[in-house]
Design a protein around this motif. Structure first.
Motif, PDB file in Angstrom:
ATOM      1  N   GLY A 130       0.838  -1.207   0.000  1.00 31.11           N
ATOM      2  CA  GLY A 130       0.000   0.000   0.000  1.00 31.11           C
ATOM      3  C   GLY A 130       0.862   1.242   0.000  1.00 31.11           C
ATOM      4  O   GLY A 130       2.085   1.165   0.107  1.00 31.11           O
ATOM      5  N   PRO A 131       0.232   2.407  -0.123  1.00 33.94           N
ATOM      6  CA  PRO A 131       0.999   3.654  -0.086  1.00 33.94           C
ATOM      7  C   PRO A 131       1.647   3.843   1.290  1.00 33.94           C
ATOM      8  O   PRO A 131       1.219   3.217   2.270  1.00 33.94           O
ATOM      9  CB  PRO A 131      -0.054   4.736  -0.319  1.00 33.94           C
ATOM     10  CG  PRO A 131      -1.275   4.044  -0.783  1.00 33.94           C
ATOM     11  CD  PRO A 131      -1.205   2.634  -0.314  1.00 33.94           C
ATOM     12  N   GLU A 132       2.634   4.701   1.347  1.00 36.78           N
ATOM     13  CA  GLU A 132       3.297   5.110   2.591  1.00 36.78           C
ATOM     14  C   GLU A 132       2.248   5.393   3.675  1.00 36.78           C
ATOM     15  O   GLU A 132       1.285   6.110   3.423  1.00 36.78           O
ATOM     16  CB  GLU A 132       4.076   6.403   2.266  1.00 36.78           C
ATOM     17  CG  GLU A 132       5.008   6.910   3.338  1.00 36.78           C
ATOM     18  CD  GLU A 132       6.366   6.211   3.278  1.00 36.78           C
ATOM     19  OE1 GLU A 132       6.822   5.861   2.166  1.00 36.78           O
ATOM     20  OE2 GLU A 132       6.950   6.007   4.364  1.00 36.78           O
ATOM     21  N   GLY A 133       2.413   4.814   4.839  1.00 32.40           N
ATOM     22  CA  GLY A 133       1.481   5.115   5.930  1.00 32.40           C
ATOM     23  C   GLY A 133       0.277   4.183   5.997  1.00 32.40           C
ATOM     24  O   GLY A 133      -0.638   4.406   6.793  1.00 32.40           O
ATOM     25  N   THR A 134       0.272   3.149   5.165  1.00 30.15           N
ATOM     26  CA  THR A 134      -0.845   2.197   5.194  1.00 30.15           C
ATOM     27  C   THR A 134      -0.859   1.447   6.516  1.00 30.15           C
ATOM     28  O   THR A 134       0.158   0.900   6.942  1.00 30.15           O
ATOM     29  CB  THR A 134      -0.723   1.193   4.026  1.00 30.15           C
ATOM     30  OG1 THR A 134      -0.904   1.907   2.806  1.00 30.15           O
ATOM     31  CG2 THR A 134      -1.773   0.093   4.128  1.00 30.15           C
ATOM     32  N   LYS A 135      -2.002   1.449   7.178  1.00 32.49           N
ATOM     33  CA  LYS A 135      -2.105   0.800   8.490  1.00 32.49           C
ATOM     34  C   LYS A 135      -2.939  -0.471   8.453  1.00 32.49           C
ATOM     35  O   LYS A 135      -2.718  -1.384   9.227  1.00 32.49           O
ATOM     36  CB  LYS A 135      -2.751   1.765   9.492  1.00 32.49           C
ATOM     37  CG  LYS A 135      -1.853   2.879   9.969  1.00 32.49           C
ATOM     38  CD  LYS A 135      -2.375   3.374  11.332  1.00 32.49           C
ATOM     39  CE  LYS A 135      -1.729   4.671  11.754  1.00 32.49           C
ATOM     40  NZ  LYS A 135      -2.113   5.812  10.884  1.00 32.49           N
ATOM     41  N   PHE A 136      -3.946  -0.474   7.597  1.00 32.37           N
ATOM     42  CA  PHE A 136      -4.885  -1.597   7.594  1.00 32.37           C
ATOM     43  C   PHE A 136      -5.001  -2.193   6.202  1.00 32.37           C
ATOM     44  O   PHE A 136      -4.841  -1.485   5.200  1.00 32.37           O
ATOM     45  CB  PHE A 136      -6.273  -1.126   8.047  1.00 32.37           C
ATOM     46  CG  PHE A 136      -6.242  -0.318   9.314  1.00 32.37           C
ATOM     47  CD1 PHE A 136      -6.019  -0.938  10.536  1.00 32.37           C
ATOM     48  CD2 PHE A 136      -6.390   1.061   9.279  1.00 32.37           C
ATOM     49  CE1 PHE A 136      -5.974  -0.195  11.709  1.00 32.37           C
ATOM     50  CE2 PHE A 136      -6.349   1.816  10.442  1.00 32.37           C
ATOM     51  CZ  PHE A 136      -6.135   1.190  11.664  1.00 32.37           C
ATOM     52  N   GLY A 137      -5.305  -3.485   6.154  1.00 33.30           N
ATOM     53  CA  GLY A 137      -5.463  -4.100   4.839  1.00 33.30           C
ATOM     54  C   GLY A 137      -6.059  -5.483   4.920  1.00 33.30           C
ATOM     55  O   GLY A 137      -5.995  -6.150   5.952  1.00 33.30           O
ATOM     56  N   SER A 138      -6.691  -5.891   3.809  1.00 40.94           N
ATOM     57  CA  SER A 138      -7.205  -7.253   3.684  1.00 40.94           C
ATOM     58  C   SER A 138      -6.852  -7.781   2.305  1.00 40.94           C
ATOM     59  O   SER A 138      -6.673  -7.006   1.361  1.00 40.94           O
ATOM     60  CB  SER A 138      -8.733  -7.296   3.811  1.00 40.94           C
ATOM     61  OG  SER A 138      -9.138  -6.865   5.072  1.00 40.94           O
ATOM     62  N   TYR A 139      -6.777  -9.098   2.236  1.00 34.24           N
ATOM     63  CA  TYR A 139      -6.654  -9.761   0.943  1.00 34.24           C
ATOM     64  C   TYR A 139      -7.889 -10.610   0.741  1.00 34.24           C
ATOM     65  O   TYR A 139      -8.375 -11.230   1.690  1.00 34.24           O
ATOM     66  CB  TYR A 139      -5.419 -10.676   0.906  1.00 34.24           C
ATOM     67  CG  TYR A 139      -5.391 -11.526  -0.351  1.00 34.24           C
ATOM     68  CD1 TYR A 139      -4.864 -11.022  -1.535  1.00 34.24           C
ATOM     69  CD2 TYR A 139      -5.942 -12.815  -0.355  1.00 34.24           C
ATOM     70  CE1 TYR A 139      -4.888 -11.777  -2.704  1.00 34.24           C
ATOM     71  CE2 TYR A 139      -5.963 -13.569  -1.520  1.00 34.24           C
ATOM     72  CZ  TYR A 139      -5.443 -13.046  -2.687  1.00 34.24           C
ATOM     73  OH  TYR A 139      -5.479 -13.788  -3.840  1.00 34.24           O
ATOM     74  N   PHE A 140      -8.425 -10.620  -0.477  1.00 30.04           N
ATOM     75  CA  PHE A 140      -9.526 -11.552  -0.764  1.00 30.04           C
ATOM     76  C   PHE A 140      -9.430 -12.074  -2.187  1.00 30.04           C
ATOM     77  O   PHE A 140      -8.865 -11.442  -3.072  1.00 30.04           O
ATOM     78  CB  PHE A 140     -10.898 -10.908  -0.517  1.00 30.04           C
ATOM     79  CG  PHE A 140     -11.125  -9.593  -1.224  1.00 30.04           C
ATOM     80  CD1 PHE A 140     -10.725  -8.385  -0.641  1.00 30.04           C
ATOM     81  CD2 PHE A 140     -11.757  -9.557  -2.454  1.00 30.04           C
ATOM     82  CE1 PHE A 140     -10.945  -7.172  -1.283  1.00 30.04           C
ATOM     83  CE2 PHE A 140     -11.978  -8.346  -3.113  1.00 30.04           C
ATOM     84  CZ  PHE A 140     -11.570  -7.149  -2.523  1.00 30.04           C
ATOM     85  N   SER A 141      -9.944 -13.288  -2.370  1.00 32.51           N
ATOM     86  CA  SER A 141      -9.985 -13.879  -3.702  1.00 32.51           C
ATOM     87  C   SER A 141     -11.321 -13.520  -4.320  1.00 32.51           C
ATOM     88  O   SER A 141     -12.362 -13.591  -3.676  1.00 32.51           O
ATOM     89  CB  SER A 141      -9.841 -15.392  -3.615  1.00 32.51           C
ATOM     90  OG  SER A 141     -10.796 -15.922  -2.715  1.00 32.51           O
ATOM     91  N   THR A 142     -11.282 -13.082  -5.565  1.00 32.18           N
ATOM     92  CA  THR A 142     -12.530 -12.753  -6.243  1.00 32.18           C
ATOM     93  C   THR A 142     -12.402 -13.000  -7.742  1.00 32.18           C
ATOM     94  O   THR A 142     -11.538 -13.786  -8.169  1.00 32.18           O
ATOM     95  CB  THR A 142     -12.983 -11.315  -5.912  1.00 32.18           C
ATOM     96  OG1 THR A 142     -14.286 -11.116  -6.444  1.00 32.18           O
ATOM     97  CG2 THR A 142     -12.045 -10.248  -6.437  1.00 32.18           C
ATOM     98  N   LEU A 143     -13.229 -12.343  -8.528  1.00 29.80           N
ATOM     99  CA  LEU A 143     -13.200 -12.529  -9.974  1.00 29.80           C
ATOM    100  C   LEU A 143     -13.645 -11.242 -10.625  1.00 29.80           C
ATOM    101  O   LEU A 143     -14.140 -10.335  -9.958  1.00 29.80           O
ATOM    102  CB  LEU A 143     -14.127 -13.680 -10.386  1.00 29.80           C
ATOM    103  CG  LEU A 143     -15.587 -13.574  -9.956  1.00 29.80           C
ATOM    104  CD1 LEU A 143     -16.448 -12.812 -10.949  1.00 29.80           C
ATOM    105  CD2 LEU A 143     -16.179 -14.954  -9.756  1.00 29.80           C
TER     106      LEU A 143
END
Ligand SMILES: Cc1cc2nc3c(=O)[nH]c(=O)nc-3n(C[C@H](O)[C@H](O)[C@H](O)COP(=O)(O)OP(=O)(O)OC[C@H]3O[C@@H](n4cnc5c(N)ncnc54)[C@H](O)[C@@H]3O)c2cc1C
Ligand SMILES: *[C@@H]1O[C@H](CO)[C@@H](O)[C@H](O)[C@H]1NC(C)=O
Length: 336
Positions: A130-143
């Protein structure tokens, strides 16, 4: 019911096209006529990146129905992904990240978490994507689904089965009184047809660039997204202009989109721009999938999918087709 009922479908976007095909699946002898003033590249559907990721605000009349639409849609696309035709139909699997500097809650999505096989917090390592300073995130599988391929593919099947696709503008339901059943899949056009003021445009603008090296979809703060597709074409977005009818390209929007996307992937600055596209999302809460008898004419509405019409087309179409088949067989008097 007549042996060969005459059915009209207003609209040739992803909704009308899916409804027409699925109706033929149910009633092979139906005489289907699609009526639309815009086809394929000229539709809103063609502009969408077509990623499967419902906003948490997406909703049908009840949570149960909303979840059924999503589940049926996911299943429909998954079934296509199991066939050798998937890519030609524009359907592809896609891994996706969502990052935020400020808000944990935007990285969560109850509608997705119940549905997709993988939805997990991003690891510390992944947060660095993520950009500089990214604190939160998720990964998901999709289409994702590209209407540039999907619409012609489905259109061909509809016509091969004897359906007709005609160009024309419908000004009122009264002009279709000779049909046994009408599906209203007019998208934003339903605002005028139904005098429906709950249907509101949300303006969107995207940049399509050539960047075959982008392998994941990335979402960030301020409506920022980078969505890779087939042929190395990547969709960069975006903006949300509530109640805006402006279909003109805005250079300031384009500059802001590019700047925000480059915070993720600086090399996008050098990517070849293929097109700038602007579209109006047909937003309505709830999405309207409903039968209505209009001066004796049987009409089933299916419109108002907002920013989520490509991904939810199958689920809502299955619902609309079921309502249509029952309506056609019911005894409410045609032409009172
Ligand atoms: C920038 C942008 C990005 C998007 N990204 C995504 C995404 O990633 N995933 C997703 O699922 N969705 C996305 N969407 C939303 C998606 O594009 C829409 O929800 C979807 O296209 C709606 O489909 P539709 O068939 O209802 O409308 P449309 O594609 O607009 O089709 C409407 C059809 O009705 C016809 N019509 C209307 N009125 C009349 C009339 N009076 N007479 C005859 N014909 C008529 C039109 O000619 C057209 O054929 C995005 C939208 C935008 C603008
Ligand atoms: C099918 O519908 C079209 C359009 O309404 C009409 O012109 C045609 O006669 C119909 N065909 C049959 C066999 O009813």
């Amino acid at each position: 019911m007549r042996d060969q009922p005459n059915i009209a479908v207003i609209g040739a976007g992803v909704i009308g096209t899916t409804v027409a095909k699925l109706f033929q699946d149910q009633l092979r002898n139906a005489n289907i006529t699609v009526i639309a003033d815009k086809y394929s590249a000229d539709t809103t559907s063609d502009i969408a990146a077509g990623i499967f990721r419902p906003g948490t605000s997406f909703k049908g009349p009840t949570m149960e129905i909303t979840k059924k639409w999503l589940k049926d849609s996911w299943q429909f696309w998954q079934d296509i992904l199991k066939t050798p035709d998937a890519e030609q139909m524009g359907v592809m699997p896609l891994g996706s990240y969502i990052f935020s500097k400020e808000n944990y809650h935007v990285t969560r999505n109850h509608l997705m978490e119940d549905l997709v096989p993988i939805y997990r917090p991003a690891t510390k390592e992944e947060l660095k994507m993520g950009p500089e300073g990214t604190k939160f995130g998720s990964y998901f599988s999709t289409l994702k689904v590209e209407c540039e391929r999907y619409l012609p593919w489905m259109g061909k099947i509809i016509v091969e089965r004897g359906g007709k696709m005609t160009r024309g503008k419908v000004d009122s339901f009264a002009s279709l009184s000779n049909y046994d059943l009408v599906f209203n899949c007019a998208g934003l056009g339903a605002r005028h047809l139904c005098n429906d003021h709950d249907l509101v445009p949300i303006r969107g603008q995207v940049i399509k660039v050539k960047a075959p090296w982008v392998k994941y979809a990335l979402y960030g703060d301020y409506d920022t997204y980078i969505i890779p597709g087939l042929n190395g074409v990547v969709t960069l977005g975006g903006v949300r202009g509530y109640d805006s009818y402006n279909l003109n390209y805005c250079k300031y929007d384009a500059a802001a989109i590019l700047e925000r996307c480059c915070e993720f992937l600086p090399n996008l600055k050098n990517a070849e721009v293929i097109a700038h596209r602007v579209g109006l999302r047909p937003h309505r809460l709830p999405v309207r999938v409903e039968p209505e008898l209009i001066d004796g004419l049987k009409v089933v509405h299916c419109y108002g999918h907002g920013g989520y019409g490509v991904m939810t087309a199958p689920g809502t179409a299955i619902n609309a087709v079921e309502l249509g088949v029952n309506f056609l067989r019911s005894n409410v008097k045609n032409k009172l």
